[in-house]
Design a protein around this motif. Structure first.
Motif, PDB file in Angstrom:
ATOM      1  N   GLU A   3       0.814  -1.118  -0.104  1.00  0.00           N
ATOM      2  CA  GLU A   3       0.207   0.001   0.073  1.00  0.00           C
ATOM      3  C   GLU A   3       0.997   1.285   0.010  1.00  0.00           C
ATOM      4  O   GLU A   3       0.538   2.310  -0.342  1.00  0.00           O
ATOM      5  CB  GLU A   3      -0.855  -0.188   1.132  1.00  0.00           C
ATOM      6  CG  GLU A   3      -2.203  -0.426   0.941  1.00  0.00           C
ATOM      7  CD  GLU A   3      -3.149   0.233   1.704  1.00  0.00           C
ATOM      8  OE1 GLU A   3      -2.924   0.851   2.748  1.00  0.00           O
ATOM      9  OE2 GLU A   3      -4.584  -0.114   1.472  1.00  0.00           O
ATOM     10  N   ARG A   4       2.056   1.046   0.482  1.00  0.00           N
ATOM     11  CA  ARG A   4       2.826   2.149   0.709  1.00  0.00           C
ATOM     12  C   ARG A   4       3.472   2.924  -0.655  1.00  0.00           C
ATOM     13  O   ARG A   4       3.733   3.986  -0.908  1.00  0.00           O
ATOM     14  CB  ARG A   4       4.225   1.738   1.313  1.00  0.00           C
ATOM     15  CG  ARG A   4       4.957   2.906   1.693  1.00  0.00           C
ATOM     16  CD  ARG A   4       6.220   1.841   2.435  1.00  0.00           C
ATOM     17  NE  ARG A   4       7.141   2.996   3.335  1.00  0.00           N
ATOM     18  CZ  ARG A   4       6.750   3.423   4.572  1.00  0.00           C
ATOM     19  NH1 ARG A   4       6.007   2.499   5.177  1.00  0.00           N
ATOM     20  NH2 ARG A   4       7.999   4.157   5.042  1.00  0.00           N
ATOM     21  N   PHE A   5       3.110   2.028  -1.972  1.00  0.00           N
ATOM     22  CA  PHE A   5       3.612   2.683  -2.945  1.00  0.00           C
ATOM     23  C   PHE A   5       2.394   3.847  -3.815  1.00  0.00           C
ATOM     24  O   PHE A   5       1.477   3.365  -3.502  1.00  0.00           O
ATOM     25  CB  PHE A   5       3.896   1.522  -4.153  1.00  0.00           C
ATOM     26  CG  PHE A   5       4.985   0.603  -3.779  1.00  0.00           C
ATOM     27  CD1 PHE A   5       6.407   0.898  -3.806  1.00  0.00           C
ATOM     28  CD2 PHE A   5       4.946  -0.746  -3.361  1.00  0.00           C
ATOM     29  CE1 PHE A   5       7.378   0.474  -3.556  1.00  0.00           C
ATOM     30  CE2 PHE A   5       5.867  -1.390  -2.856  1.00  0.00           C
ATOM     31  CZ  PHE A   5       7.338  -1.234  -2.944  1.00  0.00           C
ATOM     32  N   ARG A   6       3.158   4.721  -4.290  1.00  0.00           N
ATOM     33  CA  ARG A   6       2.139   5.820  -4.642  1.00  0.00           C
ATOM     34  C   ARG A   6       2.476   6.066  -6.184  1.00  0.00           C
ATOM     35  O   ARG A   6       3.699   5.861  -6.628  1.00  0.00           O
ATOM     36  CB  ARG A   6       1.972   7.168  -3.746  1.00  0.00           C
ATOM     37  CG  ARG A   6       1.667   6.697  -2.573  1.00  0.00           C
ATOM     38  CD  ARG A   6       1.305   7.623  -1.641  1.00  0.00           C
ATOM     39  NE  ARG A   6       0.636   7.253  -0.272  1.00  0.00           N
ATOM     40  CZ  ARG A   6      -0.409   6.985  -0.025  1.00  0.00           C
ATOM     41  NH1 ARG A   6      -1.470   7.327  -0.806  1.00  0.00           N
ATOM     42  NH2 ARG A   6      -0.699   6.460   1.274  1.00  0.00           N
ATOM     43  N   THR A   7       1.628   6.931  -6.757  1.00  0.00           N
ATOM     44  CA  THR A   7       1.657   7.458  -8.180  1.00  0.00           C
ATOM     45  C   THR A   7       3.054   8.271  -8.168  1.00  0.00           C
ATOM     46  O   THR A   7       3.762   8.372  -9.253  1.00  0.00           O
ATOM     47  CB  THR A   7       0.821   7.790  -9.090  1.00  0.00           C
ATOM     48  OG1 THR A   7       0.056   8.764  -8.232  1.00  0.00           O
ATOM     49  CG2 THR A   7      -0.343   6.718  -9.503  1.00  0.00           C
ATOM     50  N   ASP A   8       3.118   8.942  -7.474  1.00  0.00           N
ATOM     51  CA  ASP A   8       4.203  10.047  -7.295  1.00  0.00           C
ATOM     52  C   ASP A   8       5.523   9.402  -7.256  1.00  0.00           C
ATOM     53  O   ASP A   8       6.558   9.830  -7.689  1.00  0.00           O
ATOM     54  CB  ASP A   8       4.037  11.266  -6.331  1.00  0.00           C
ATOM     55  CG  ASP A   8       3.640  10.693  -4.808  1.00  0.00           C
ATOM     56  OD1 ASP A   8       2.668  10.301  -4.520  1.00  0.00           O
ATOM     57  OD2 ASP A   8       4.682  10.746  -4.247  1.00  0.00           O
ATOM     58  N   HIS A   9       5.576   8.052  -6.778  1.00  0.00           N
ATOM     59  CA  HIS A   9       7.071   7.550  -6.820  1.00  0.00           C
ATOM     60  C   HIS A   9       7.175   7.210  -8.217  1.00  0.00           C
ATOM     61  O   HIS A   9       8.412   7.166  -8.489  1.00  0.00           O
ATOM     62  CB  HIS A   9       6.948   5.956  -5.848  1.00  0.00           C
ATOM     63  CG  HIS A   9       6.796   6.495  -4.518  1.00  0.00           C
ATOM     64  ND1 HIS A   9       5.535   5.731  -3.901  1.00  0.00           N
ATOM     65  CD2 HIS A   9       7.329   7.178  -3.626  1.00  0.00           C
ATOM     66  CE1 HIS A   9       5.683   6.140  -2.484  1.00  0.00           C
ATOM     67  NE2 HIS A   9       6.831   6.978  -2.403  1.00  0.00           N
ATOM     68  N   ILE A  10       6.318   6.746  -8.797  1.00  0.00           N
ATOM     69  CA  ILE A  10       6.626   6.187 -10.435  1.00  0.00           C
ATOM     70  C   ILE A  10       6.987   7.635 -11.124  1.00  0.00           C
ATOM     71  O   ILE A  10       7.974   7.637 -11.801  1.00  0.00           O
ATOM     72  CB  ILE A  10       5.132   5.612 -10.894  1.00  0.00           C
ATOM     73  CG1 ILE A  10       4.710   4.404 -10.079  1.00  0.00           C
ATOM     74  CG2 ILE A  10       5.475   5.336 -12.488  1.00  0.00           C
ATOM     75  CD1 ILE A  10       3.806   3.570 -10.631  1.00  0.00           C
ATOM     76  N   GLU A  11       6.120   8.477 -10.820  1.00  0.00           N
ATOM     77  CA  GLU A  11       6.481  10.024 -11.615  1.00  0.00           C
ATOM     78  C   GLU A  11       7.947  10.257 -11.209  1.00  0.00           C
ATOM     79  O   GLU A  11       8.611  10.755 -12.095  1.00  0.00           O
ATOM     80  CB  GLU A  11       5.270  11.178 -11.208  1.00  0.00           C
ATOM     81  CG  GLU A  11       3.864  11.050 -11.708  1.00  0.00           C
ATOM     82  CD  GLU A  11       3.096  11.551 -11.061  1.00  0.00           C
ATOM     83  OE1 GLU A  11       3.389  12.626 -10.445  1.00  0.00           O
ATOM     84  OE2 GLU A  11       1.870  11.141 -11.078  1.00  0.00           O
TER      85      GLU A  11
ATOM     86  N   CYS B 121      10.280   3.209  -4.430  1.00  0.00           N
ATOM     87  CA  CYS B 121      10.144   4.461  -3.441  1.00  0.00           C
ATOM     88  C   CYS B 121      11.386   4.679  -2.560  1.00  0.00           C
ATOM     89  O   CYS B 121      11.232   5.044  -1.653  1.00  0.00           O
ATOM     90  CB  CYS B 121       8.880   4.350  -2.753  1.00  0.00           C
ATOM     91  SG  CYS B 121       8.858   2.933  -1.530  1.00  0.00           S
ATOM     92  N   GLY B 122      12.425   4.267  -3.406  1.00  0.00           N
ATOM     93  CA  GLY B 122      13.766   4.904  -2.552  1.00  0.00           C
ATOM     94  C   GLY B 122      13.731   3.945  -1.126  1.00  0.00           C
ATOM     95  O   GLY B 122      13.612   2.852  -0.920  1.00  0.00           O
ATOM     96  N   GLU B 123      14.263   4.724  -0.328  1.00  0.00           N
ATOM     97  CA  GLU B 123      14.551   4.488   0.969  1.00  0.00           C
ATOM     98  C   GLU B 123      13.522   4.188   1.791  1.00  0.00           C
ATOM     99  O   GLU B 123      13.220   3.531   2.884  1.00  0.00           O
ATOM    100  CB  GLU B 123      15.136   5.479   1.811  1.00  0.00           C
ATOM    101  CG  GLU B 123      16.558   5.814   0.887  1.00  0.00           C
ATOM    102  CD  GLU B 123      17.840   6.115   2.066  1.00  0.00           C
ATOM    103  OE1 GLU B 123      17.366   6.692   2.943  1.00  0.00           O
ATOM    104  OE2 GLU B 123      18.988   5.941   1.728  1.00  0.00           O
ATOM    105  N   ALA B 124      12.075   4.854   1.212  1.00  0.00           N
ATOM    106  CA  ALA B 124      10.896   4.478   1.825  1.00  0.00           C
ATOM    107  C   ALA B 124      10.178   2.985   1.674  1.00  0.00           C
ATOM    108  O   ALA B 124       9.365   2.479   2.138  1.00  0.00           O
ATOM    109  CB  ALA B 124       9.547   5.329   1.519  1.00  0.00           C
ATOM    110  N   CYS B 125      10.995   2.331   0.893  1.00  0.00           N
ATOM    111  CA  CYS B 125      10.256   0.839   0.399  1.00  0.00           C
ATOM    112  C   CYS B 125      10.631   0.062   1.769  1.00  0.00           C
ATOM    113  O   CYS B 125      11.622   0.096   2.412  1.00  0.00           O
ATOM    114  CB  CYS B 125      11.230   0.358  -0.661  1.00  0.00           C
ATOM    115  SG  CYS B 125      10.644   0.881  -2.315  1.00  0.00           S
ATOM    116  N   MET B 126       9.863  -0.848   1.953  1.00  0.00           N
ATOM    117  CA  MET B 126       9.992  -1.418   3.153  1.00  0.00           C
ATOM    118  C   MET B 126      10.046  -2.997   3.298  1.00  0.00           C
ATOM    119  O   MET B 126       9.983  -3.582   2.003  1.00  0.00           O
ATOM    120  CB  MET B 126       8.322  -1.571   3.840  1.00  0.00           C
ATOM    121  CG  MET B 126       7.993  -0.174   4.195  1.00  0.00           C
ATOM    122  SD  MET B 126       6.034  -0.315   4.548  1.00  0.00           S
ATOM    123  CE  MET B 126       6.113  -1.200   5.888  1.00  0.00           C
ATOM    124  N   ASP B 127      10.599  -3.800   4.242  1.00  0.00           N
ATOM    125  CA  ASP B 127      10.813  -5.148   4.133  1.00  0.00           C
ATOM    126  C   ASP B 127       9.223  -5.585   4.954  1.00  0.00           C
ATOM    127  O   ASP B 127       8.578  -4.669   5.326  1.00  0.00           O
ATOM    128  CB  ASP B 127      11.852  -5.712   4.853  1.00  0.00           C
ATOM    129  CG  ASP B 127      12.008  -5.485   6.342  1.00  0.00           C
ATOM    130  OD1 ASP B 127      11.199  -4.532   7.026  1.00  0.00           O
ATOM    131  OD2 ASP B 127      12.565  -6.085   7.132  1.00  0.00           O
TER     132      ASP B 127
END
Ligand code: 13P
Ligand code: SF4
Length: 376
Positions: free
Chosen positions: A242-250, A322-328
């Protein structure tokens, strides 16, 4: 790509399915990697063909490196079924180990190194809670509702769905499970992942037929309103995706104009829509395997898989979406490699620790749900 650190992840949703938690003995808590590797190898030499180790794509490097097979949850279930080893050590989470226990023979024992590895999303649809919702929803219509549960659910929910004429699906065959359900009945109740359900409805052109059922929100639990729609989605989700958002893709496409994006179907609808490729962890792995050298791929899934793919494919530029915001995954992380040493050494002494055993009645019914899936 530098190895990503874990993003801070606090949750109270990690419900433990099993209460017979066996804690790691203190002498195993501080092993260094070299000693750990030597001891794992020594135990495996002694146990020989009696043991097979399965590792989900989200497991840590130290687990994956010792695994006989690495794959997605569906592939691992099949490997468990084909294994003739007496002990199947499952590097994954409880619902996966339960599926392995359902599929393997009576003579085989499934061991989950740490009993704390419980997927929060699977815990969002308890069979008892679903049973109560089912009674309300089915009482509101004469039409036939077919329940479908995602593989990421506990065995008792798989059994419940099978008993009600439904089936199990994975992220790769959810669309086929929906098609099967609509041939057999009129409506679908999909559990527990609302995002996979929504993404599947879009794939089938049924996006206008969706309604959500939130068991925690009395306002959303209007059974008469729910049955005006053909697809009822249980309000469950995976925090990691759920953490991934379209602004990460942009942002990725701004910074890397040639980047391609691959995401897991547990991501939100708008993220899936904006991605180039969508699929299970096996599809994500295959996408990177098949990429041409020099290609850039941003990956929207659990960070360990992104790290593995970066290590395994230096010819491809692999980026976490999402760079460093990606989770395990908090649940997958519970399989600490020290637990692996412990369960293996205990086996060499003839002691079975952290055995996952689904009761026979649940097992038989859940098997029906899995068999229906294999037939579609
Ligand atoms: P896969 O079935 O794609 O391996 O996914 C399992 C999972 O837990 C995704 O969050
Ligand atoms: Fe569950 Fe999400 Fe972890 Fe997969 S990544 S095991 S769905 S919490």
């Amino acid at each position: 790509m530098p190895e990503m650190e874990t993003a801070a992840f606090e949750t109270d949703l990690s419900l433990f399915k099993y209460d017979n938690l066996e804690q790691l003995p203190s002498e195993y808590r501080t092993l260094e990697e070299t000693e750990r590797t030597d001891r794992i190898e020594a135990a495996l030499d002694e146990l020989g063909d009696d043991v097979v180790i399965l590792g989900h794509n989200y497991q840590r490097r130290e687990i994956v490196e010792h695994a006989d097979f690495v794959g997605d949850s569906y592939q691992l279930s099949k490997q468990a079924a084909n294994a003739d080893a007496k002990y199947v050590i499952f590097g994954g989470v409880t619902f996966m180990a339960e599926s392995a226990d359902i599929i393997t023979s009576e003579a085989q024992t499934v061991i989950l190194p740490s009993m704390e590895a419980s997927c929060p999303m699977a815990g969002m649809a308890e069979a008892l809670q679903v049973d109560a919702a089912w009674a309300e929803i089915t009482a509101a219509t004469n039409e036939e509702i077919i329940p479908i549960t995602y593989m990421n659910s506990y065995a008792d929910l798989k059994a419940f769905c099978a008993e009600q004429g439904g089936l199990v699906c994975t992220s790769s065959n959810a669309h086929k499970a929906f098609e099967y359900a609509f041939q057999k009945g009129d409506k679908v109740l999909f559990l527990p992942d609302k995002h996979l359900g929504e993404n599947t409805a879009h794939r089938l052109g049924m996006e206008d037929e969706i309604v959500e059922w939130d068991p925690w929100d009395p306002e959303s639990k209007d059974a008469r309103k729910a049955v005006e729609n053909d697809i009822i989605l249980w309000e469950g989700y995976c925090q990691v995706h759920e953490r991934f958002r379209t602004d990460h893709i942009e942002k990725i496409r701004d910074q890397h104009p040639d980047a391609n994006v691959v995401v897991h179907p547990e991501c939100r609808r708008e993220v899936v829509e904006a991605a180039d490729v969508v699929g299970s962890t096996a599809t994500i792995t295959q996408t990177i395997e098949e990429a041409d050298p020099g290609e850039t791929w941003a990956i929207g899934t659990e960070i360990h898989l992104t790290n593995h793919l970066d290590r395994w494919h230096p010819e491809v530029e692999v980026l976490p979406l999402c760079g460093e915001a990606c989770m395990d995954c908090n649940a997958m992380r519970q399989i600490d490699p020290n637990y692996l040493v412990w369960v293996l050494e205990e086996l060499t002494e003839g002691r079975e620790r952290n055995v996952i055993e689904v009761d026979p009645e649940t097992k038989d019914l859940a098997q029906v749900g899995l068999d229906r899936m294999l037939e579609i």
